[in-house]
Design a protein around this motif. Structure first.
Motif: not given
Ligand code: THU
Length: 140
Positions: A42, A54, A83, A85
């Motif tokens: 991310n 990410a 986690v 998406p």
């Molecule tokens: N985020 C991701 O990169 N992928 C996910 O699946 C969930 C959220 C990031 C976005 C932001 O930089 C941080 O997590 C908090 O939301």
């Protein structure tokens, strides 16, 4: 490549996460059908909305280098827990994958892997098929 190996690649990518605002670091690893892997993290922004997850970082890296045909994506955070998406990433992935074959691989909170098909996470997705009737009838 096993799901645990793909998760390990996502963890490596998480090291590059730029998340000074949320402090929530995420890594992703996208497995192509040809066996290659594209990773992403991310990338946050002081204006917030330009933040890129990410998963989309990995997807856009792969697509921008000519890749098509994806098998799975692994996603990890800092805590070893699941986690999933965000909705925007699910939609971005739906553009390029077969939703009943493409898997999202996540950590299960107990040191293992858990996965779901994109179709389970984004049922009734809006896809390029939805636009076909428009392009068949539009005049210009
Ligand atoms: N985020 C991701 O990169 N992928 C996910 O699946 C969930 C959220 C990031 C976005 C932001 O930089 C941080 O997590 C908090 O939301």
């Amino acid at each position: 490549m096993t799901d645990m190996e793909l998760l390990a690649r996502a963890k490596e990518a998480k090291n590059f996460s730029y998340a000074p605002y949320s402090g929530f670091h995420v890594g992703a690893a996208l497995l192509c059908e040809d066996g290659s892997v594209y990773t992403g993290c991310n990338i946050e922004n002081a204006a917030y909305s330009p933040t890129n997850c990410a998963e989309r970082t990995a997807l856009f890296k792969a697509v921008s280098e000519g890749k098509r045909g994806f098998a799975a994506i692994a996603v990890v955070g800092d805590r070893g827990e699941r986690v999933t998406p965000c909705g925007v990433c699910r939609q971005a992935l739906a553009e390029f994958v077969e939703p009943d074959r493409f898997r999202i691989v996540m950590e299960d909170g107990r040191g293992g892997a858990w996965s779901a098909y994109l179709k389970e996470l984004l049922p009734y997705a809006f896809t390029p098929d939805n636009l076909k009737s428009v392009s068949a009838t539009k005049k210009d």
